[in-house]
Structure formats: C-alpha cells, structure tokens
Design an enzyme around this catalytic site. Structure first.
Site, PDB file in Angstrom:
ATOM      1  N   GLN A   2       0.836  -1.200   0.000  1.00 27.32           N
ATOM      2  CA  GLN A   2       0.000   0.000   0.000  1.00 27.32           C
ATOM      3  C   GLN A   2       0.870   1.249   0.000  1.00 27.32           C
ATOM      4  O   GLN A   2       1.851   1.341   0.727  1.00 27.32           O
ATOM      5  CB  GLN A   2      -0.926   0.031   1.211  1.00 27.32           C
ATOM      6  CG  GLN A   2      -1.931   1.181   1.145  1.00 27.32           C
ATOM      7  CD  GLN A   2      -2.875   1.203   2.332  1.00 27.32           C
ATOM      8  OE1 GLN A   2      -2.473   1.566   3.437  1.00 27.32           O
ATOM      9  NE2 GLN A   2      -4.127   0.825   2.102  1.00 27.32           N
ATOM     10  N   CYS A  32      -7.545   6.142   5.240  1.00 21.64           N
ATOM     11  CA  CYS A  32      -7.018   6.430   6.579  1.00 21.64           C
ATOM     12  C   CYS A  32      -7.472   7.808   7.053  1.00 21.64           C
ATOM     13  O   CYS A  32      -7.240   8.808   6.365  1.00 21.64           O
ATOM     14  CB  CYS A  32      -5.499   6.343   6.582  1.00 21.64           C
ATOM     15  SG  CYS A  32      -4.773   6.698   8.203  1.00 21.64           S
ATOM     16  N   LYS A  72      -8.126   1.389  -1.589  1.00 22.67           N
ATOM     17  CA  LYS A  72      -8.742   1.144  -0.274  1.00 22.67           C
ATOM     18  C   LYS A  72      -9.419   2.438   0.161  1.00 22.67           C
ATOM     19  O   LYS A  72      -8.780   3.498   0.207  1.00 22.67           O
ATOM     20  CB  LYS A  72      -7.668   0.743   0.730  1.00 22.67           C
ATOM     21  CG  LYS A  72      -8.161   0.616   2.184  1.00 22.67           C
ATOM     22  CD  LYS A  72      -9.055  -0.587   2.367  1.00 22.67           C
ATOM     23  CE  LYS A  72      -9.178  -0.992   3.849  1.00 22.67           C
ATOM     24  NZ  LYS A  72      -9.713   0.042   4.721  1.00 22.67           N
ATOM     25  N   HIS A 104     -13.950  -0.151   3.468  1.00 23.50           N
ATOM     26  CA  HIS A 104     -14.322  -0.156   4.879  1.00 23.50           C
ATOM     27  C   HIS A 104     -15.767   0.330   4.931  1.00 23.50           C
ATOM     28  O   HIS A 104     -16.055   1.478   4.570  1.00 23.50           O
ATOM     29  CB  HIS A 104     -13.402   0.774   5.658  1.00 23.50           C
ATOM     30  CG  HIS A 104     -13.564   0.664   7.144  1.00 23.50           C
ATOM     31  ND1 HIS A 104     -12.525   0.860   8.015  1.00 23.50           N
ATOM     32  CD2 HIS A 104     -14.647   0.379   7.910  1.00 23.50           C
ATOM     33  CE1 HIS A 104     -12.954   0.696   9.265  1.00 23.50           C
ATOM     34  NE2 HIS A 104     -14.253   0.417   9.211  1.00 23.50           N
ATOM     35  N   ASN A 144     -14.659  -4.750   4.372  1.00 24.72           N
ATOM     36  CA  ASN A 144     -13.789  -4.536   5.528  1.00 24.72           C
ATOM     37  C   ASN A 144     -14.562  -3.769   6.592  1.00 24.72           C
ATOM     38  O   ASN A 144     -15.495  -3.038   6.291  1.00 24.72           O
ATOM     39  CB  ASN A 144     -12.535  -3.763   5.082  1.00 24.72           C
ATOM     40  CG  ASN A 144     -11.683  -3.288   6.246  1.00 24.72           C
ATOM     41  OD1 ASN A 144     -11.431  -2.098   6.394  1.00 24.72           O
ATOM     42  ND2 ASN A 144     -11.257  -4.199   7.086  1.00 24.72           N
ATOM     43  N   GLY A 145     -14.158  -3.953   7.852  1.00 29.55           N
ATOM     44  CA  GLY A 145     -14.748  -3.179   8.934  1.00 29.55           C
ATOM     45  C   GLY A 145     -15.562  -4.030   9.894  1.00 29.55           C
ATOM     46  O   GLY A 145     -16.572  -4.607   9.500  1.00 29.55           O
ATOM     47  N   GLY A 176      -8.217  -6.721  10.055  1.00 30.26           N
ATOM     48  CA  GLY A 176      -6.993  -6.083  10.528  1.00 30.26           C
ATOM     49  C   GLY A 176      -6.816  -6.274  12.016  1.00 30.26           C
ATOM     50  O   GLY A 176      -5.878  -6.910  12.478  1.00 30.26           O
ATOM     51  N   ARG A 177      -7.745  -5.726  12.806  1.00 28.28           N
ATOM     52  CA  ARG A 177      -7.649  -5.797  14.255  1.00 28.28           C
ATOM     53  C   ARG A 177      -7.709  -7.239  14.749  1.00 28.28           C
ATOM     54  O   ARG A 177      -7.054  -7.598  15.733  1.00 28.28           O
ATOM     55  CB  ARG A 177      -8.765  -4.972  14.909  1.00 28.28           C
ATOM     56  CG  ARG A 177      -8.697  -3.507  14.544  1.00 28.28           C
ATOM     57  CD  ARG A 177      -7.472  -2.813  15.133  1.00 28.28           C
ATOM     58  NE  ARG A 177      -6.964  -1.798  14.214  1.00 28.28           N
ATOM     59  CZ  ARG A 177      -5.912  -1.037  14.443  1.00 28.28           C
ATOM     60  NH1 ARG A 177      -5.234  -1.168  15.567  1.00 28.28           N
ATOM     61  NH2 ARG A 177      -5.511  -0.159  13.556  1.00 28.28           N
TER      62      ARG A 177
END
Length: 365
Positions: A2, A32, A72, A104, A144-145, A176-177
């Site tokens: 990325q 972001c 993204k 996301h 995502n999310g 991710g998390r």
C-alpha cells in the site's frame, strides 16, 4: 503493497520499485482518517473528497506497471456520506483503471473522531457494499470493517443459507484488528473458509509460535541481528495468548527482553522462545491448550464477529429462563407525580419501622 500520497507524479515514480520487489498488487490509501495522513498529509481519506484526483493518480500509477493498482477507501467522509456519493466515487476512480476496491463499510469523520473512534463509532453499512457490487458487476470488491470472527468471514464470503447470498464480485473479506489483537482466532481459517486442510503448524499455540520463529529466522538469515527490529517482529505475535492465562507474562517478557542491552544483541526468535518458556513455567498447560474450531453457520458467532449491519440473519432464539420473571411496567410520569410517589414510599418505610419498634420482641436469653 500500500502506498499513500496525493501527487500523481511522485506516486507514478514509486510504483516501479514496488513491482521490482515482487509485489503482485499496489494499493492506494484513500481510507485512513489519521490527522497526520488526512489532515497535514492531505491524502488517505481526504482524497475521497476529490474523486477526479484519485482517478488521475490511479491512471498515472497504472501506466508505469503491469501489476494491478487497487484502491482502499471508506463509504464516505464527513458529510459526503450518501450512497450516491460512494457510487460516484467508485464510478469516477474506475475510469482511471482501478478494477478492485477494498471498502471499509462505514464513513469517517476527519474532525472530532480519533482513528480508533473512526473504526467503531460511525455505523457499519455492509448492505451498501453489496449495492456497489450489484451496480458495478465488472469490478471486484473486498469488504472490511468490524469483522472479528472466522464465522463472520465465512458468512461474508459464502453467505448464510436461507437468508443471505453473496454477490459474485464480492471476492474478499479484509480483517486487521482481529489478526493483530487475536491472531490465534484465525488458526482454523483454511478449513473453515477455504475448505483446505489446516497446516501442521496450527495444532497449538506452541506450534504456531515455533513456526513463526522459524519464519523470521529464515527471513532475516542474512541480516545482522542489530539491524533487525525486534519490536516489528513481535507485533504480529503479541496477541498469541489473548483471552487466556499467560497473556500478560508473554507481553511483558517480550517488552523487557527486547529493550534490554542483551536483547539488542539477541535475535527476535530467541527472545520469543524465552518469553514462551516464561509462560510455560507459570502456566504449564497454556502453550498446548486446545484451540477452538470455527463453526461456520453458527448465527451467534456470526453476530458476535460482525456481520448483521444492513444484512439479514434469522432472529435469535429467546434464551430459556428457569422461572418466570415478574413483569415491570414503565410509565411516563411528570416531575410532580414522581416526587409525590417518592414521598409516599418514604412514608411507608417510616411507618413500617415504627410498627417494628412498637412490637414487644422477646429478649434473647
């Protein structure tokens, strides 16, 4: 790999180096919300406010490489949060050559919320990602999310029988998390999601950790120990014992040993093995404790793992109760009525105390 930035020329100059390093895809960060990125840096989620610029950046990057350039992003930013905005953003950026969008499934607020809050406070809207899939059948999307279980990953990618189907071009679910905070949760993903056998390294936390140590030893075999960041090597495995005994000891040992003078001269793999030994000494069964298998189709785990925001699942069955609980009726009352009822309750308590005091209770012998 990325990349982040807002200058088409400098980004176009960067991508050939990425391709030479062997990456199979270059992703442009348009999601972001960090102030250092979207504020002072004027890229990340800030770029979503200028779809034409993103289109031009993608076009400039794609002209320099053979591998795909993807994007993204979020569903929206600040007050630009309608489905129409997300639709227009995808439509415009796709003109630059982007064929795959990682989305996301929530908006972000660039002022007033921290990056951590932007991962939790704006509501998830998975259904909008599905609408984008249907409206752009020639593009691919990854969702995502808020996805925090293997069961939820399976539901996003394979659907839920009888109530939810997956668009053909929803090709991925990004976590991710979950991977960072509780990596062991993904131990069964090969079998549960991709229908292939899990590798031998997933038998226990012990085998997972040893396999990771062997990986970093091979990865940095030709690099002097002092040139390898132990901290960066520790990050993917910090949550190895998350949720069970041994987590605090493991993290403390990694931090203490990694910061010590001796630790700077010791390989990251060696420090990890020392931390594992400390955990085993304190909790002998922790390293070999059985890992819970994933259960695709388990509605409770699907809900807990993040799924039902805008999508449909059967209503949860009511929990059985050992006995009937008394019903409580809540009514709307004005302030005067509330104060009157409180005064009467206090008087009733006082009367009861007076009655108790007037009874000639027998004295204990």
């Amino acid at each position: 790999c990325q990349l982040g930035g807002s200058n088409p020329d400098t980004l176009a100059q960067s991508v050939p180096f990425v391709e030479q390093y062997g990456y199979d895809e270059i992703n442009l960060n348009c999601g972001c919300p960090s102030d250092r990125v979207a504020g002072k840096g004027c890229f990340g989620a800030q770029l979503m406010k200028d779809p034409e610029k993103v289109r031009d950046i993608v076009h400039a990057m794609q002209r320099q490489v053979q591998i795909p350039v993807t994007v993204k992003c979020r569903l929206g930013v600040d007050d630009l949060d309608s489905y129409e905005f997300a639709h227009q953003f995808v439509s415009t950026v796709a003109q630059g050559g982007a064929k795959h969008f990682y989305i996301h499934a929530r908006k972000c607020l660039l002022n007033g919320l921290s990056p951590a809050q932007n991962r939790t406070i704006p509501p998830l809207m998975y259904d909008r990602v599905h609408r984008l899939c249907h409206d752009f059948p020639d593009l691919n999307f990854s969702i995502n999310g808020g996805i925090s279980s293997v069961e939820a990953i399976h539901a996003h990618l394979h659907g839920v029988e009888g109530c939810h189907t997956v668009p053909r071009n929803l090709v991925g679910a990004m976590v991710g998390r979950l991977a960072m905070n509780k990596p062991v949760a993904l131990w069964d993903i090969d079998r549960a999601v991709f229908n292939v056998p899990n590798p031998e390294s997933t038998r226990s936390r012990r085998t997972l950790a040893e396999s990771y140590c062997e990986y970093i030893e091979g990865r940095y075999a030709d690099v002097p120990v002092e040139n390898v960041s132990s901290h960066m090597c520790f990050k993917p495995i910090l949550g190895l014992f998350s949720g069970i005994k041994g987590n605090k000891i493991f993290r403390q040992q990694l931090d203490t040993l990694g910061r010590s003078k001796e630790g700077r001269k010791t390989s990251a793999a060696s420090i990890i093995r020392q931390a594992l030994a400390a955990v085993e000494q304190a909790y002998p069964t922790a390293l070999d404790q059985p890992l819970d298998p994933a259960c695709p189709g388990d509605f409770s785990r699907i809900r807990e793992g993040g799924f039902e925001q805008g999508l449909c699942l059967p209503a949860p069955e009511p929990k059985a109760q050992a006995e009937e609980l008394p019903k409580v009726t809540i009514v709307n009352m004005g302030q005067d009525e509330v104060l009157d009822r409180v005064a009467r309750m206090k008087q009733a308590v006082a009367d009861a105390r007076g009655l108790c005091d007037s009874i000639p209770w027998p004295k204990p012998e």
